[in-house]
Design an enzyme around this catalytic site. Sequence first.
Site: not given
Lengths: 460, 543
Positions: B63, B66, B97, B195
Amino acid sequence: MLLRHTTKDIKERKSLTINPAKTCQPVGAMYAALGIHGCLPHSHGSQGCCSYHRSALTRHYKEPIMAATSSFTEGSSVFGGQSNLIQAIDNIFTIYEPEVIAVHSTCLSETIGDDLTQIVEKARDGGKIPEGKHVIFCNTPSYIGSHVTGYSNMVSGMVKLLSKSTGVTNDKINLISGWVEPSDMREVKRMANLMGANFTLFPDTSDVVDAPQTGSYEMYPKGGTTIPDLIASGDNKATLAFGKWATEDAAIKLENKCKVPFEATELPIGVRATDRFIMELSKLAEVGIPEAITAERGRLVDMITDMQQYLHGKRVALFGDPDQLIPLVEFLLDMNMKPVYIVSGTPGKKMHKRLEELLLPTVPEAKFQNGKGADMYLLHQWIKNEGVDLLIGNSYGKYIARDENIPFLRMGFPILDRVGHSYFPTLGYMGGLRILEKILDLIMDKQDLESSEPEFELVM
Amino acid sequence: MSTDNKTNMFPDSSDLIEEILNKYPSKVAKKRAKSLVTNDPEIDQEIQSNIRTIPGIITQRGCCYAGCKGVILGPTRDIINIVHGPIGCSFYAWLTRRNQTDAGPDGENYMNYCFSTDMQDTNIVFGGEKKLEEAIREAYEIFKPHSIGVFSTCPIGLIGDDVHAVSRKMKEELDINIFGFSCEGYKGVSQSAGHHIANNGIFKHVVGLNNTDPGGKFKLNLLGEYNIGGDSFVLEKYFEEMGITLVSTFSGNSTMSQFENAHMADLNAVMCHRSINYIAEMLEKKHGIPWIKINFIGADATAKSLRKIAKYFEDEELMAKTEEIIAREMLEVQATIEDVKSRTEGKLCMMYVGGSRAHHYQELFGEIGMRTISAGYEFGHRDDYEGRKVLDSIKIDADSRNIEELDIVKDEANWRDDLVAKKTSLEDKGYGFSEYEGMMPDMEKNSLVIDDISHWETEKLIEYYKPDIIGAGIKEKYVIQKYGVPLKQLHSYDYGGPYAGFKGAVNFYNDIDKMVNTKIWGLIPPPWKNEPELVAKMADTAY
């Protein structure tokens, strides 16, 4: 230092959770659903939820974890997720052909008020659910309870939407499993079979999330409770639910719906919790306790008596879920260890009460908290104020363990950095032996590493 | 699958595509057909991408949150990232991550912590702004951090808590940088929206706050490198040796202070085009700093990228130093290739990952003689497949329109006329700026390009192509390995790496060699499989 900003100085926090000892409901619902044979779990929300839960379960089991999502967009969040879910049901049955789809909601679909009952009815009316196939569902709002609540809600969903009473009682009992590893479910079945009990275990993730490597991928592995068995659970003569936080609600619902009487026990971890479980099982299934079980118990007690000196008085900090922590604390106490700090993010006043009963008589200095404010940051601060000899919890504990040089036993969910939990049980007497072996390894390895050369021993 | 013996060409994949689509309901088939393209590098082909995932299809995608919190802001160590929402969103992005960071013995580092407002049902009903305010205050009182970031999650967006207003208020009260991100999971169609939102937020609230000259002759920003498995550490060493000042990295091994100073660089080198091109574009519009696309995945790609950076600075000494590093490092690279290639040559790989990795890693596989028969992105856009030349022809749909485009104006006080002039003069000499050709022109004819691959498609591809290795993520890892096909995680590197630069390339060749040649795959069938008598006896006693 990995957690270099954590200090001894404990300040009251009302709103900020730091390093939680819980996660949210849907992942529990997804795990429980994997314990039904031929089931594809479905997450009714944004893609991220499904992706995160699949990733967490995959990292924990190192096994395929399949699940689908309603892939909400901003539009569906405004207009409701009905068309997404109906489309998903149609696509899943067409493309992936499961026996059953187990839908759980998310904070997104809960907040906008999607009504799963109505949507699934609409899918059925629209012919999207093929003949003989099933869609079950449960509500798992992430802002209530924890991952344990989500597991419980999905197990209750199985009862609510599948269990039926025909009026003819089976000479069989239901074993409703709490949130444990496939190895534990396998161990419970082994013990019950050893006792000659006739039973249905649900959910059952053994042979699902511990599938063998055969060179061919099975989307629906051979394990899992079958739909006919789940339906027939309403005709069984009694229910034994183990792990109250995760299963008691389902047992109550089954009693209300199909008049199946139940007992709920703690998870059979350690000597006494396993004793109680075995005795309940014997009573409800109307079978005797065979010598083989008594011998297993004897082996566990034997190892404790033999290794007393390494265990006595050792201070232990624990974090995790109520169903595991309560019997584990009892087990540690039975070995004369001292569980001094316990936190669980899962709420419920009963946990506090039960821990009080267990701890006050012998470890009055113990600090324990669950629900609001009970996070790993607080646990770490307690440890900073007075140290412990052993830390028990999921993989996130390794940061505390390394900073404070504490032997660390991985138990709980998620375990992201070690394997074995899915293959070797911690339930039952044999599971107790495994926990004990691990604890002893940790304590004795530390002694071997840190003892001076003159004090270094061969025989221990 | 095998290639045509005479031409060594990949087979035409139209039968496979047809078989895949046949299983789908007709509307789904129609939609998916546009995201499966049999590649021809000689012609322009359009691939449908960055559009909604079909519900129920089993996607790899995550999503918006994320992408924003997990990918872009996650790797920065001196910021407390408070996730405003129920506990899960923060929990799942906690250390999952592999962004490594080096804070030194006592630098600020909150990356090992997880912060959440842990919203409860009463907060959802009555609103959570007060709780957020208090959480920010508590975080400040306990930790006194350099900055605090606030991340909105799905239910927060729905109930209308204003994370920006709360952040502004608390910034005023506490006098540190505090800013919010509206990165609710339902925004956009994948991580990609996150992003963009993260790029906007950092640019608006952080970049440009500190005008101090970072010093040095050659000043570089590295964009879109996240220090998975220590990739940035490898690259930092090369820059140091070359005498290049790395002003900031977005966002591997990074600090907020570096971002504040990023506008003082002379050049932006963009590694992951998908996740960070927005910052490169904005830095150019606002400050006149040009950007180039580089790639440090692959030894040849690394050499080319280092040369391109050196060439930009037009300095003989720098170029000589660069050649010296390349020559030195290539010795080990070539020796490893020589050894490994004998065991990997001609093997087939497929990759479905990210928004640039599925492209970049083809270089590495190619260097040890492995061919990419199929690849696709999880959250790429058409420009990542077809090149930036298609940017103007991409239709903006409802899902993209919801993601803010910042209106950037030239900053006269911090405008780099010198760099603008440099760009023009270098362009005249054939030096390319602001270019990315995309993945498809680099792929072989008849290779199959697939956007946002589904589980069903993955299954069919494995059956059809019988690849020797697949690159994807954790969710695919054990599914594919159950088929007896090794899967290399290209998000987390299977907890290995680094894979960037020359050292990383050597690591990668060796790791792939181990994976495709490990003996264990041969042990899958039990020895009694072909001895029916034994099997029968055992079955009898077992049941």
